[in-house]
Design a protein around this motif. Structure first.
Motif, PDB file in Angstrom:
ATOM      1  N   ARG A 249       0.812  -1.209   0.000  1.00 39.17           N
ATOM      2  CA  ARG A 249       0.000   0.000   0.000  1.00 39.17           C
ATOM      3  C   ARG A 249       0.853   1.270   0.000  1.00 39.17           C
ATOM      4  NH1 ARG A 249      -5.376  -0.893   1.082  1.00 39.17           N
ATOM      5  NH2 ARG A 249      -5.901  -3.071   1.490  1.00 39.17           N
ATOM      6  N   LEU A 250       2.176   1.084  -0.050  1.00 35.51           N
ATOM      7  CA  LEU A 250       3.077   2.231  -0.165  1.00 35.51           C
ATOM      8  C   LEU A 250       3.414   2.448  -1.635  1.00 35.51           C
ATOM      9  CD1 LEU A 250       5.408   1.441   2.882  1.00 35.51           C
ATOM     10  CD2 LEU A 250       3.511   3.069   2.806  1.00 35.51           C
ATOM     11  N   ILE A 385       2.990  -6.328  14.635  1.00 38.52           N
ATOM     12  CA  ILE A 385       2.036  -5.661  13.750  1.00 38.52           C
ATOM     13  C   ILE A 385       1.772  -4.227  14.201  1.00 38.52           C
ATOM     14  CG2 ILE A 385      -0.359  -5.685  12.953  1.00 38.52           C
ATOM     15  CD1 ILE A 385      -0.182  -8.791  13.113  1.00 38.52           C
ATOM     16  N   SER A 386       1.497  -4.051  15.497  1.00 37.96           N
ATOM     17  CA  SER A 386       1.163  -2.710  15.997  1.00 37.96           C
ATOM     18  C   SER A 386       2.352  -1.759  15.916  1.00 37.96           C
ATOM     19  CB  SER A 386       0.645  -2.797  17.440  1.00 37.96           C
ATOM     20  OG  SER A 386       1.597  -3.422  18.275  1.00 37.96           O
ATOM     21  N   VAL A 387       3.551  -2.248  16.305  1.00 32.80           N
ATOM     22  CA  VAL A 387       4.740  -1.394  16.263  1.00 32.80           C
ATOM     23  C   VAL A 387       5.100  -1.026  14.826  1.00 32.80           C
ATOM     24  CG1 VAL A 387       7.219  -1.275  16.739  1.00 32.80           C
ATOM     25  CG2 VAL A 387       5.667  -2.190  18.466  1.00 32.80           C
ATOM     26  N   SER A 388       4.988  -1.989  13.900  1.00 32.27           N
ATOM     27  CA  SER A 388       5.290  -1.715  12.493  1.00 32.27           C
ATOM     28  C   SER A 388       4.371  -0.641  11.933  1.00 32.27           C
ATOM     29  CB  SER A 388       5.165  -2.995  11.657  1.00 32.27           C
ATOM     30  OG  SER A 388       6.161  -3.920  12.001  1.00 32.27           O
ATOM     31  N   VAL A 392       5.777   2.958  10.783  1.00 32.20           N
ATOM     32  CA  VAL A 392       5.600   3.356   9.376  1.00 32.20           C
ATOM     33  C   VAL A 392       4.943   4.729   9.297  1.00 32.20           C
ATOM     34  CG1 VAL A 392       4.269   2.867   7.273  1.00 32.20           C
ATOM     35  CG2 VAL A 392       5.600   1.061   8.351  1.00 32.20           C
ATOM     36  N   TYR A 393       3.997   4.978  10.187  1.00 29.35           N
ATOM     37  CA  TYR A 393       3.309   6.284  10.201  1.00 29.35           C
ATOM     38  C   TYR A 393       4.281   7.417  10.527  1.00 29.35           C
ATOM     39  CZ  TYR A 393       0.054   9.978  11.567  1.00 29.35           C
ATOM     40  OH  TYR A 393      -0.626  11.182  11.669  1.00 29.35           O
ATOM     41  N   PHE A 394       5.220   7.161  11.468  1.00 30.66           N
ATOM     42  CA  PHE A 394       6.121   8.236  11.910  1.00 30.66           C
ATOM     43  C   PHE A 394       7.413   8.324  11.094  1.00 30.66           C
ATOM     44  CE2 PHE A 394       3.553   7.790  15.789  1.00 30.66           C
ATOM     45  CZ  PHE A 394       3.246   9.127  16.024  1.00 30.66           C
ATOM     46  N   GLY A 403       9.986  -2.716  13.343  1.00 29.76           N
ATOM     47  CA  GLY A 403       8.921  -3.386  14.093  1.00 29.76           C
ATOM     48  C   GLY A 403       9.191  -4.870  14.257  1.00 29.76           C
ATOM     49  N   THR A 404       9.744  -5.488  13.225  1.00 30.27           N
ATOM     50  CA  THR A 404      10.035  -6.928  13.267  1.00 30.27           C
ATOM     51  C   THR A 404      11.115  -7.263  14.293  1.00 30.27           C
ATOM     52  OG1 THR A 404       9.407  -7.194  10.944  1.00 30.27           O
ATOM     53  CG2 THR A 404      10.801  -8.908  11.907  1.00 30.27           C
TER      54      THR A 404
END
Length: 495
Positions: A249-250, A385-388, A392-394, A403-404
Motif C-alpha cells: 500500500r506504499l 504488527i502494531s509497532v510496524s 511506518v506512520y512516523f 517493528g520486526t
C-alpha cells in the motif's frame, strides 16, 4: 592421531559440510535474484509476483515448521508407522482443501491485501495459482527431509535443493527476456524437480508412507503438539504477511525492496540458523531423553549466537558493496540498492535474537510443551504488527523492518522468563547473558576496526572490497573470539 582428531570434531565437520552445500545453493539464489532484478527492476510486475509469493510463503512456511518439529521426535523414537501415516494423510488433505479455497477466491483475497490497479491484481492472481500448486508438492518434501535428518543424512536434501536451484538459474541465464508469467513457471518447475528428487531418494533410503485414517490416541497426541506449533509459527508468519501488505500500500517498488531485503535475510537464515537447528534439534531430543543436559544446550546456544554475530559483522562491513554488485544493474537503481542494504541489515541484526529464541523453542518442543511458544507468538506478533504500523506512520518504510526486530527482542525476553519458570537455569543466567553481550562486543570491535581499515585503504573495485574487507572481518572476528573465550576450541565441538 589425525583420524582421532577428525573423529572428535565429526559433528562440526558434518555441520560445516551442510553449511557449504547450503551456501552454494544460496549463492545460486542470489544469482537468480540478481538476474530477476536486472530484468524486472522494481516495477509493477515484480511487485505483483512478490505479493503472491508472500501469500504462498505465509501458508506453507508455518506448516513446514510444524511438520518437522512433530515428526522428527516420532521418527527418532520409532513411533508406530500407522500413527505417523495417519497424521501425514489428514494434514495434507486439509492443506489441499485450503489451497483449493485460496485458488477459488484469489481475486477477493488479493483485493483485500492490495489497493493496486487491475493489471497488478491479474498478474498477482495468475502467479498465486501456479505457486500454490507447485509449493503444495514441495511441502510434501518436508516429511522426507525430516526422515533424512533422523537417518543422519542431513546433506542429501541440501544437494537436491542445490540441483533444483541450478536448473532455475541456468534457464534464467539462457532466457534474458522473460515475461513475469514465464518467470513464474520457471520457478514452479524448479520446485517440482526438488519435490521429485527428494521423494525418489527418500524411497531409496527406505521411507514409505501408506494413506491411513486411523486416528489413534498417538495420532491425536501428534496433532495436539502440531496445532500449537502451527499457531505460534502462523501468527509470526502473519506478522510478516502484514509487513508485505503494508508495503503493497506504499509506493510502487517498495514491496519489491522489502522482498529482496527479506530474501537476503532469509538466505542467511537458511544458511546458518536453519542448518544449525536442523543439525541440533534431533540431538536436543536425544539428550533430554537421556541426561536432560542443560549445560550442553546453553553451550551450543552461545556458539550459534556467536556464529550469527559473525554474519552481522560481515554484512555491516561489506553488505552494501555486495548488494550493489548483485542488484545494481539493468533497471535496478542505486537508490533501490541502498534501501535493500539498510532493510536487510536491520533484519540480520535481529537474527541474533531469533537463533537463541528458536533454540529455546525447540527445548520446549523436545519436552513436549508447545502451548508456551504459541502464547509467546500471539503476544509478539501483536507487538510486531502494531509497532510496524506505528513506526511506518512516523518514520516511513523502514518502520516495517524495525517493528520486526523489536518484536523479536520482546519474544526472546519472554522465552527467557518462561524457561526459568519451567526449568530454571543450571548455569547462571548472568553467565548466559554475559556471553551474549560478549558476542555483541566482539561484533562492535570488529566493525570499528574494519571501517577504520576502509578509510585508510581505498579500493575502487567492489569485488576486491568484498574479498579484502570480508576476509579482514572474518580474521578480526575470529581473533577476538579466541581472545574473549579461553575455551573456544571446546565450544566448537558438536558431539
Amino acid at each position: 592421531m589425525i583420524f582421532k582428531q577428525l573423529k572428535q570434531y565429526r559433528g562440526s565437520l558434518s555441520l560445516v559440510l551442510m553449511i557449504i552445500i547450503t551456501g552454494i545453493t544460496q549463492v545460486l539464489t542470489l544469482m537468480k535474484s540478481s538476474l530477476v532484478a536486472g530484468i524486472f527492476g522494481t516495477g509493477v510486475e515484480i511487485d505483483a509476483y512478490n505479493l503472491a509469493n508472500s501469500i504462498v510463503s505465509f501458508l506453507f512456511g508455518f506448516i513446514a515448521a510444524g511438520i518437522s518439529t512433530v515428526i522428527i521426535p516420532n521418527y527418532v523414537r520409532k513411533t508406530e508407522r500407522r500413527n505417523v501415516d495417519s497424521f501425514i494423510t489428514v494434514l495434507y488433505g486439509v492443506i489441499a482443501l485450503i489451497v483449493c479455497i485460496l485458488i477459488a477466491f484469489r481475486y477477493q483475497i488479493i483485493g483485500i491485501f492490495s489497493n493496486r490497479n487491475e493489471l497488478f491484481i491479474n498478474i498477482c492472481c495468475n502467479a498465486l495459482v501456479v505457486l500454490l500448486l507447485a509449493n503444495y508438492l514441495l511441502a510434501i518434501s518436508d516429511v522426507t527431509v525430516a526422515y533424512f535428518q533422523c537417518k543422519g543424512k542431513y546433506n542429501l536434501p541440501k544437494i537436491v535443493s542445490l540441483v533444483a536451484q541450478l536448473i532455475v538459474v541456468v534457464v534464467l541465464i539462457l532466457s534474458p527476456s522473460l515475461s513475469i508469467s514465464q518467470y513464474t513457471y520457471i520457478i514452479a518447475i524448479g520446485l517440482v524437480v526438488n519435490f521429485g528428487l527428494d521423494t525418489l531418494f527418500a524411497i531409496k533410503e527406505g521411507w514409505r508412507i501408506r494413506p491411513s485414517f486411523s486416528i489413534s490416541l498417538e495420532t491425536k497426541r501428534m496433532f495436539g503438539l502440531f496445532f500449537p506449533i502451527v499457531f505460534s509459527t502462523g501468527i509470526y508468519k502473519l506478522s510478516l504477511m502484514v509487513d508485505s501488505t503494508i508495503a503493497a500500500r506504499l509506493e510502487t517498488g517498495e514491496i519489491t525492496v522489502l522482498s529482496y531485503a527479506s530474501q537476503i535475510s532469509n538466505i542467511i537464515n537458511t544458511l546458518l540458523i536453519g542448518n544449525l537447528l536442523t543439525y541440533y534439534y534431533p540431538k536436543i531430543v536425544r539428550k533430554i531423553d537421556t541426561d536432560n543436559d542443560q549445560k550442553s544446550f546453553w553451550k551450543q546456544t552461545i556458539l550459534f549466537h556467536l556464529i550469527v554475530c559473525l554474519v552481522i559483522a560481515g554484512f555491516t562491513t561489506v553488505g552494501h558493496e555486495t548488494v550493489m554488485l548483485l542488484f545494481q544493474h539493468g533497471t535496478f537503481t542505486e537508490e533501490a540498492a541502498k534501501l535493500v542494504y539498510v532493510g536487510a541489515l536491520i533484519y540480520i541484526i535481529g537474527q541474533q535474537t531469533e537463533v537463541v529464541r528458536d533454540l529455546i523453542y525447540r527445548y520446549f518442543y523436545a519436552k513436549g510443551i508447545t502451548s508456551v511458544t504459541a502464547k509467546n507468538a500471539m503476544v509478539v506478533s501483536a507487538v510486531n504488527i502494531s509497532v510496524s504500523i506505528i513506526l511506518v506512520y512516523f518514520i516511513g518504510f523502514f518502520g516495517i523492518f524495525l517493528g520486526t526486530i523489536i518484536a523479536s527482542l520482546v519474544s526472546l525476553i519472554i522465552m527467557f522468563i518462561k524457561f526459568h519458570t519451567y526449568f530454571g537455569f543450571e548455569n547462571s543466567f548472568k553467565t548466559i547473558f554475559g556471553s551474549l553481550l560478549k558476542n555483541n562486543c566482539i561484533v562492535i570491535i570488529t566493525i570499528i576496526i574494519v571501517f577504520i581499515l576502509k578509510k585508510i585503504v581505498v579500493i575502487e573495485s567492489l569485488l576486491l572490497q568484498i574479498l579484502i574487507f570480508g576476509t579482514a572481518t572474518l580474521g578480526i572476528y575470529l581473533l577476538f573470539s579466541v581472545l574473549f573465550y579461553k575455551s573456544f576450541k571446546e565450544m566448537i565441538k558438536m558431539d
